[in-house]
Design a protein around this motif. Structure first.
Motif, PDB file in Angstrom:
ATOM      1  N   LYS A 197     -10.577  -9.623 -53.167  1.00  0.00           N
ATOM      2  CA  LYS A 197     -11.546  -9.626 -54.260  1.00  0.00           C
ATOM      3  C   LYS A 197     -12.952 -10.009 -53.792  1.00  0.00           C
ATOM      4  O   LYS A 197     -13.861 -10.082 -54.604  1.00  0.00           O
ATOM      5  N   VAL A 198     -13.140 -10.269 -52.504  1.00  0.00           N
ATOM      6  CA  VAL A 198     -14.476 -10.583 -51.987  1.00  0.00           C
ATOM      7  C   VAL A 198     -15.177  -9.267 -51.667  1.00  0.00           C
ATOM      8  O   VAL A 198     -14.752  -8.514 -50.802  1.00  0.00           O
ATOM      9  N   PRO A 199     -16.280  -8.949 -52.367  1.00  0.00           N
ATOM     10  CA  PRO A 199     -16.984  -7.695 -52.097  1.00  0.00           C
ATOM     11  C   PRO A 199     -17.649  -7.712 -50.720  1.00  0.00           C
ATOM     12  O   PRO A 199     -17.927  -8.782 -50.168  1.00  0.00           O
ATOM     13  N   PRO A 200     -17.900  -6.549 -50.135  1.00  0.00           N
ATOM     14  CA  PRO A 200     -18.484  -6.502 -48.790  1.00  0.00           C
ATOM     15  C   PRO A 200     -19.848  -7.169 -48.698  1.00  0.00           C
ATOM     16  O   PRO A 200     -20.209  -7.697 -47.650  1.00  0.00           O
ATOM     17  N   GLU A 201     -20.603  -7.176 -49.790  1.00  0.00           N
ATOM     18  CA  GLU A 201     -21.917  -7.824 -49.767  1.00  0.00           C
ATOM     19  C   GLU A 201     -21.780  -9.318 -49.491  1.00  0.00           C
ATOM     20  O   GLU A 201     -22.587  -9.910 -48.785  1.00  0.00           O
ATOM     21  N   TRP A 202     -20.755  -9.921 -50.062  1.00  0.00           N
ATOM     22  CA  TRP A 202     -20.534 -11.357 -49.864  1.00  0.00           C
ATOM     23  C   TRP A 202     -19.715 -11.636 -48.620  1.00  0.00           C
ATOM     24  O   TRP A 202     -19.802 -12.726 -48.039  1.00  0.00           O
ATOM     25  N   HIS A 203     -18.879 -10.701 -48.191  1.00  0.00           N
ATOM     26  CA  HIS A 203     -18.067 -10.891 -46.992  1.00  0.00           C
ATOM     27  C   HIS A 203     -18.953 -11.120 -45.772  1.00  0.00           C
ATOM     28  O   HIS A 203     -18.687 -12.002 -44.952  1.00  0.00           O
ATOM     29  N   GLY A 204     -20.018 -10.345 -45.647  1.00  0.00           N
ATOM     30  CA  GLY A 204     -20.940 -10.516 -44.531  1.00  0.00           C
ATOM     31  C   GLY A 204     -21.606 -11.876 -44.550  1.00  0.00           C
ATOM     32  O   GLY A 204     -21.794 -12.510 -43.509  1.00  0.00           O
ATOM     33  N   TRP A 205     -21.943 -12.362 -45.731  1.00  0.00           N
ATOM     34  CA  TRP A 205     -22.559 -13.684 -45.828  1.00  0.00           C
ATOM     35  C   TRP A 205     -21.559 -14.777 -45.482  1.00  0.00           C
ATOM     36  O   TRP A 205     -21.887 -15.724 -44.772  1.00  0.00           O
ATOM     37  N   LEU A 206     -20.315 -14.652 -45.965  1.00  0.00           N
ATOM     38  CA  LEU A 206     -19.286 -15.661 -45.676  1.00  0.00           C
ATOM     39  C   LEU A 206     -19.039 -15.809 -44.177  1.00  0.00           C
ATOM     40  O   LEU A 206     -18.793 -16.906 -43.687  1.00  0.00           O
TER      41      LEU A 206
ATOM     42  N   ARG B 115     -23.511 -24.869 -37.640  1.00  0.00           N
ATOM     43  CA  ARG B 115     -24.131 -24.191 -38.784  1.00  0.00           C
ATOM     44  C   ARG B 115     -23.415 -24.626 -40.053  1.00  0.00           C
ATOM     45  O   ARG B 115     -22.396 -25.311 -40.003  1.00  0.00           O
ATOM     46  N   LYS B 116     -23.952 -24.215 -41.171  1.00  0.00           N
ATOM     47  CA  LYS B 116     -23.375 -24.625 -42.446  1.00  0.00           C
ATOM     48  C   LYS B 116     -22.064 -23.889 -42.700  1.00  0.00           C
ATOM     49  O   LYS B 116     -21.897 -22.734 -42.342  1.00  0.00           O
ATOM     50  N   ARG B 117     -21.134 -24.592 -43.316  1.00  0.00           N
ATOM     51  CA  ARG B 117     -19.850 -24.008 -43.659  1.00  0.00           C
ATOM     52  C   ARG B 117     -19.993 -23.271 -44.981  1.00  0.00           C
ATOM     53  O   ARG B 117     -20.664 -23.739 -45.901  1.00  0.00           O
ATOM     54  N   ARG B 118     -19.370 -22.110 -45.097  1.00  0.00           N
ATOM     55  CA  ARG B 118     -19.437 -21.296 -46.311  1.00  0.00           C
ATOM     56  C   ARG B 118     -18.031 -21.027 -46.824  1.00  0.00           C
ATOM     57  O   ARG B 118     -17.112 -20.795 -46.043  1.00  0.00           O
ATOM     58  N   TRP B 119     -17.881 -21.034 -48.143  1.00  0.00           N
ATOM     59  CA  TRP B 119     -16.572 -20.769 -48.731  1.00  0.00           C
ATOM     60  C   TRP B 119     -16.728 -20.153 -50.105  1.00  0.00           C
ATOM     61  O   TRP B 119     -17.797 -20.143 -50.683  1.00  0.00           O
ATOM     62  N   VAL B 120     -15.603 -19.647 -50.598  1.00  0.00           N
ATOM     63  CA  VAL B 120     -15.571 -18.980 -51.905  1.00  0.00           C
ATOM     64  C   VAL B 120     -14.539 -19.677 -52.780  1.00  0.00           C
ATOM     65  O   VAL B 120     -13.488 -20.097 -52.306  1.00  0.00           O
ATOM     66  N   LEU B 121     -14.863 -19.827 -54.051  1.00  0.00           N
ATOM     67  CA  LEU B 121     -13.918 -20.297 -55.054  1.00  0.00           C
ATOM     68  C   LEU B 121     -13.592 -19.095 -55.938  1.00  0.00           C
ATOM     69  O   LEU B 121     -14.465 -18.566 -56.622  1.00  0.00           O
ATOM     70  N   PHE B 122     -12.340 -18.663 -55.874  1.00  0.00           N
ATOM     71  CA  PHE B 122     -11.932 -17.447 -56.564  1.00  0.00           C
ATOM     72  C   PHE B 122     -11.815 -17.661 -58.067  1.00  0.00           C
ATOM     73  O   PHE B 122     -11.409 -18.729 -58.520  1.00  0.00           O
ATOM     74  N   ASN B 123     -12.134 -16.632 -58.811  1.00  0.00           N
ATOM     75  CA  ASN B 123     -11.936 -16.612 -60.249  1.00  0.00           C
ATOM     76  C   ASN B 123     -10.515 -16.114 -60.473  1.00  0.00           C
ATOM     77  O   ASN B 123     -10.221 -14.944 -60.284  1.00  0.00           O
TER      78      ASN B 123
ATOM     79  N   ASP C  84     -20.387 -13.439 -57.749  1.00  0.00           N
ATOM     80  CA  ASP C  84     -20.288 -11.976 -57.671  1.00  0.00           C
ATOM     81  C   ASP C  84     -19.825 -11.397 -59.003  1.00  0.00           C
ATOM     82  O   ASP C  84     -19.611 -12.120 -59.967  1.00  0.00           O
ATOM     83  N   ARG C  85     -19.663 -10.080 -59.039  1.00  0.00           N
ATOM     84  CA  ARG C  85     -19.308  -9.392 -60.280  1.00  0.00           C
ATOM     85  C   ARG C  85     -17.879  -9.665 -60.730  1.00  0.00           C
ATOM     86  O   ARG C  85     -17.503  -9.360 -61.851  1.00  0.00           O
ATOM     87  N   PHE C  86     -17.054 -10.252 -59.860  1.00  0.00           N
ATOM     88  CA  PHE C  86     -15.677 -10.590 -60.214  1.00  0.00           C
ATOM     89  C   PHE C  86     -15.557 -12.024 -60.723  1.00  0.00           C
ATOM     90  O   PHE C  86     -14.479 -12.459 -61.085  1.00  0.00           O
ATOM     91  N   GLY C  87     -16.656 -12.775 -60.706  1.00  0.00           N
ATOM     92  CA  GLY C  87     -16.628 -14.151 -61.172  1.00  0.00           C
ATOM     93  C   GLY C  87     -16.352 -15.171 -60.081  1.00  0.00           C
ATOM     94  O   GLY C  87     -16.245 -16.361 -60.359  1.00  0.00           O
ATOM     95  N   ASN C  88     -16.210 -14.737 -58.827  1.00  0.00           N
ATOM     96  CA  ASN C  88     -16.021 -15.668 -57.715  1.00  0.00           C
ATOM     97  C   ASN C  88     -17.343 -16.369 -57.431  1.00  0.00           C
ATOM     98  O   ASN C  88     -18.397 -15.752 -57.467  1.00  0.00           O
ATOM     99  N   SER C  89     -17.288 -17.667 -57.133  1.00  0.00           N
ATOM    100  CA  SER C  89     -18.519 -18.390 -56.816  1.00  0.00           C
ATOM    101  C   SER C  89     -18.522 -18.742 -55.326  1.00  0.00           C
ATOM    102  O   SER C  89     -17.498 -19.092 -54.755  1.00  0.00           O
ATOM    103  N   TYR C  90     -19.699 -18.643 -54.721  1.00  0.00           N
ATOM    104  CA  TYR C  90     -19.867 -18.836 -53.281  1.00  0.00           C
ATOM    105  C   TYR C  90     -20.692 -20.082 -53.027  1.00  0.00           C
ATOM    106  O   TYR C  90     -21.697 -20.316 -53.698  1.00  0.00           O
ATOM    107  N   HIS C  91     -20.244 -20.874 -52.055  1.00  0.00           N
ATOM    108  CA  HIS C  91     -20.849 -22.168 -51.788  1.00  0.00           C
ATOM    109  C   HIS C  91     -21.138 -22.332 -50.299  1.00  0.00           C
ATOM    110  O   HIS C  91     -20.516 -21.677 -49.459  1.00  0.00           O
ATOM    111  N   GLU C  92     -22.066 -23.240 -50.022  1.00  0.00           N
ATOM    112  CA  GLU C  92     -22.452 -23.549 -48.649  1.00  0.00           C
ATOM    113  C   GLU C  92     -22.582 -25.066 -48.540  1.00  0.00           C
ATOM    114  O   GLU C  92     -23.018 -25.736 -49.480  1.00  0.00           O
ATOM    115  N   SER C  93     -22.197 -25.620 -47.389  1.00  0.00           N
ATOM    116  CA  SER C  93     -22.308 -27.064 -47.199  1.00  0.00           C
ATOM    117  C   SER C  93     -23.770 -27.474 -47.140  1.00  0.00           C
ATOM    118  O   SER C  93     -24.634 -26.692 -46.751  1.00  0.00           O
ATOM    119  N   ARG C  94     -24.035 -28.697 -47.543  1.00  0.00           N
ATOM    120  CA  ARG C  94     -25.416 -29.192 -47.538  1.00  0.00           C
ATOM    121  C   ARG C  94     -25.901 -29.480 -46.122  1.00  0.00           C
ATOM    122  O   ARG C  94     -27.071 -29.324 -45.821  1.00  0.00           O
TER     123      ARG C  94
END
Length: 118
Positions: A52-61, A37-45, A19-29
Motif C-alpha cells: 500500500k506504499v505508493p512509489p512516490e513515498w517508497h523512494g522517500w522512505l 541520517r534520519k530514520r523514516r517510517w510509515v504508519l499504515f491506515n 498519502d492517498r491511502f491514509g498512511n502517514s509518514y514520519h521522520e526522526s527528529r
C-alpha cells in the motif's frame, strides 16, 4: 498499531505527510545512531500491507529522494493500486489448477512417456 509505536512516533518523530491511502509518514527528529541520517517510517491506515506504499513515498522512505514526489497521475497508462491478492480468493490461478476447476488442456499426443529399458 501498537502503543509502543504510537509513543515512539509521538516522542521522537515528526510527521512528514499522508498519502492517498491514509498512511502517514514520519521522520526522526535527530540522526539515528550508527545510521548517519534520519530514520523514516510509515504508519499504515488499517492492516500493515507494504504494497500500500505508493512509489512516490517508497523512494522517500528508502532515502532515494530527499522529499516525496508529487502524487499525480502522469500517464494515461498508469492504473490505481490494487492490494496484493496472493492467498485470497482473488488470486490468479492458471488453467488446470485445482482452484480453477482442475481441468487442463488435453495434450496433442506428441508426448511419449519414457520407460526404463526401452
Amino acid at each position: 498499531m501498537s502503543l509502543m509505536m504510537r509513543l515512539t512516533t509521538a516522542l521522537s518523530g515528526r510527521k512528514i505527510g499522508t498519502d492517498r491511502f491514509g498512511n502517514s509518514y514520519h521522520e526522526s527528529r535527530r540522526d539515528y545512531l550508527q545510521y548517519g541520517r534520519k530514520r523514516r517510517w510509515v504508519l499504515f491506515n488499517g492492516a500493515a500491507d507494504p504494497t500500500k506504499v505508493p512509489p512516490e513515498w517508497h523512494g522517500w522512505l528508502h532515502h532515494t529522494a530527499a522529499a516525496p514526489l508529487p502524487e499525480t497521475k502522469l500517464h494515461a497508462w498508469q492504473v490505481e493500486h490494487r492490494p496484493n491478492p496472493t492467498g485470497t480468493a482473488l488470486a490468479w490461478h492458471p488453467a488446470g489448477h485445482d482452484y480453477s476447476g482442475g481441468r487442463r488442456q488435453v495434450t496433442t499426443g506428441d508426448y511419449e512417456a519414457w520407460t526404463p529399458g526401452s
